[in-house]
Design a protein around this motif. Structure first.
Motif, PDB file in Angstrom:
ATOM      1  N   SER A  69       0.832  -1.212   0.000  1.00  0.00           N
ATOM      2  CA  SER A  69       0.000   0.000   0.000  1.00  0.00           C
ATOM      3  C   SER A  69       0.866   1.262   0.000  1.00  0.00           C
ATOM      4  O   SER A  69       0.536   2.250  -0.648  1.00  0.00           O
ATOM      5  CB  SER A  69      -0.977   0.000   1.179  1.00  0.00           C
ATOM      6  OG  SER A  69      -0.308   0.184   2.408  1.00  0.00           O
ATOM      7  N   TRP A  70       1.975   1.212   0.705  1.00  0.00           N
ATOM      8  CA  TRP A  70       2.913   2.339   0.735  1.00  0.00           C
ATOM      9  C   TRP A  70       3.520   2.570  -0.650  1.00  0.00           C
ATOM     10  O   TRP A  70       3.611   3.713  -1.114  1.00  0.00           O
ATOM     11  CB  TRP A  70       3.986   2.050   1.783  1.00  0.00           C
ATOM     12  CG  TRP A  70       5.130   2.993   1.817  1.00  0.00           C
ATOM     13  CD1 TRP A  70       5.114   4.289   2.254  1.00  0.00           C
ATOM     14  CD2 TRP A  70       6.470   2.725   1.410  1.00  0.00           C
ATOM     15  NE1 TRP A  70       6.376   4.827   2.142  1.00  0.00           N
ATOM     16  CE2 TRP A  70       7.221   3.888   1.629  1.00  0.00           C
ATOM     17  CE3 TRP A  70       7.104   1.601   0.893  1.00  0.00           C
ATOM     18  CZ2 TRP A  70       8.576   3.967   1.324  1.00  0.00           C
ATOM     19  CZ3 TRP A  70       8.451   1.680   0.588  1.00  0.00           C
ATOM     20  CH2 TRP A  70       9.166   2.850   0.815  1.00  0.00           C
ATOM     21  N   VAL A  71       3.924   1.492  -1.335  1.00  0.00           N
ATOM     22  CA  VAL A  71       4.491   1.600  -2.685  1.00  0.00           C
ATOM     23  C   VAL A  71       3.451   2.149  -3.649  1.00  0.00           C
ATOM     24  O   VAL A  71       3.753   3.017  -4.479  1.00  0.00           O
ATOM     25  CB  VAL A  71       5.033   0.229  -3.165  1.00  0.00           C
ATOM     26  CG1 VAL A  71       5.305   0.227  -4.658  1.00  0.00           C
ATOM     27  CG2 VAL A  71       6.287  -0.136  -2.394  1.00  0.00           C
ATOM     28  N   ARG A  72       2.230   1.685  -3.549  1.00  0.00           N
ATOM     29  CA  ARG A  72       1.176   2.180  -4.445  1.00  0.00           C
ATOM     30  C   ARG A  72       0.907   3.667  -4.189  1.00  0.00           C
ATOM     31  O   ARG A  72       0.712   4.432  -5.123  1.00  0.00           O
ATOM     32  CB  ARG A  72      -0.090   1.354  -4.265  1.00  0.00           C
ATOM     33  CG  ARG A  72       0.071  -0.010  -4.878  1.00  0.00           C
ATOM     34  CD  ARG A  72      -1.164  -0.837  -4.782  1.00  0.00           C
ATOM     35  NE  ARG A  72      -0.948  -2.124  -5.436  1.00  0.00           N
ATOM     36  CZ  ARG A  72      -1.722  -3.158  -5.284  1.00  0.00           C
ATOM     37  NH1 ARG A  72      -2.784  -3.082  -4.511  1.00  0.00           N
ATOM     38  NH2 ARG A  72      -1.466  -4.284  -5.921  1.00  0.00           N
ATOM     39  N   TYR A  73       0.906   4.051  -2.927  1.00  0.00           N
ATOM     40  CA  TYR A  73       0.737   5.464  -2.593  1.00  0.00           C
ATOM     41  C   TYR A  73       1.854   6.298  -3.226  1.00  0.00           C
ATOM     42  O   TYR A  73       1.596   7.311  -3.889  1.00  0.00           O
ATOM     43  CB  TYR A  73       0.722   5.664  -1.070  1.00  0.00           C
ATOM     44  CG  TYR A  73       0.964   7.083  -0.658  1.00  0.00           C
ATOM     45  CD1 TYR A  73      -0.055   8.032  -0.755  1.00  0.00           C
ATOM     46  CD2 TYR A  73       2.208   7.487  -0.191  1.00  0.00           C
ATOM     47  CE1 TYR A  73       0.180   9.355  -0.396  1.00  0.00           C
ATOM     48  CE2 TYR A  73       2.446   8.791   0.176  1.00  0.00           C
ATOM     49  CZ  TYR A  73       1.426   9.732   0.070  1.00  0.00           C
ATOM     50  OH  TYR A  73       1.662  11.039   0.415  1.00  0.00           O
ATOM     51  N   LEU A  74       3.100   5.876  -3.020  1.00  0.00           N
ATOM     52  CA  LEU A  74       4.234   6.620  -3.580  1.00  0.00           C
ATOM     53  C   LEU A  74       4.156   6.685  -5.101  1.00  0.00           C
ATOM     54  O   LEU A  74       4.410   7.737  -5.701  1.00  0.00           O
ATOM     55  CB  LEU A  74       5.560   5.980  -3.159  1.00  0.00           C
ATOM     56  CG  LEU A  74       5.978   6.159  -1.706  1.00  0.00           C
ATOM     57  CD1 LEU A  74       7.250   5.368  -1.423  1.00  0.00           C
ATOM     58  CD2 LEU A  74       6.176   7.627  -1.367  1.00  0.00           C
TER      59      LEU A  74
END
Length: 167
Positions: A69-74
């Motif tokens: 989820s963090w990678v997708r946000y970034l």
């Protein structure tokens, strides 16, 4: 094996698959023994080890989903600027860190699980010894393997949704 497919998300999904398969193998074997046999036949050491591996793989799965989820946000919010941070090396460090944190953080699981006779079921079982210890373990599991990750994942995706609505 293809360089083109070695993206941040794919590396995290590979880690998730490894943790999933590990969890299934450990949990599946343990469940069969637990439900088919009337006694825990695998001894004290395997009781503790199996529980330890279950906790580690479960936490690794959840925290890998947080990392996804963090990678997708970034990727969505910061676009090409995120590429500087989402290198293969950095993602491998994140994956290694997730495993190492939980390998060490879950050592107490080895101390509180034991083989014990349950007088209600008339079975010898692999369980957490002590009601207080069980409460503490389930409370920390709820907070750190469910509530906190859920909050982080929801926050990341809400930020993505808010960003996309603005655009």
């Amino acid at each position: 094996s293809r360089k083109k497919l070695q993206t941040a998300t794919n590396l995290l999904l590979l880690n998730l698959a490894v943790a999933d398969v590990s969890f299934s193998l450990v949990c599946g074997g343990f469940s069969v023994v637990h439900y088919v046999l009337t006694e825990w036949p695998l001894g004290e050491a395997l009781c503790r080890l199996i529980q330890y591996l279950l906790y580690i793989t479960c936490y690794v799965m959840v925290y890998t989903l947080m990392a996804v989820s963090w990678v997708r946000y970034l990727t969505v919010v910061h676009g090409t600027r995120a590429n500087a941070y989402l290198t293969k090396r950095n993602i491998c460090i994140v994956i290694l860190a997730i495993w190492l944190v939980f390998i060490f953080a879950k050592i107490p699981v080895l101390m509180v699980h034991s083989v014990s006779y349950n007088e209600y079921t008339n079975r010898t079982e692999c369980i957490i010894i002590g009601k207080q210890e069980a409460r503490e373990f389930f409370a920390t599991f709820f907070i750190f393997a469910y509530a906190l990750p859920l909050l982080v994942i929801c926050t990341m995706y809400l930020k993505v949704i808010c960003f996309l609505k603005k655009k």
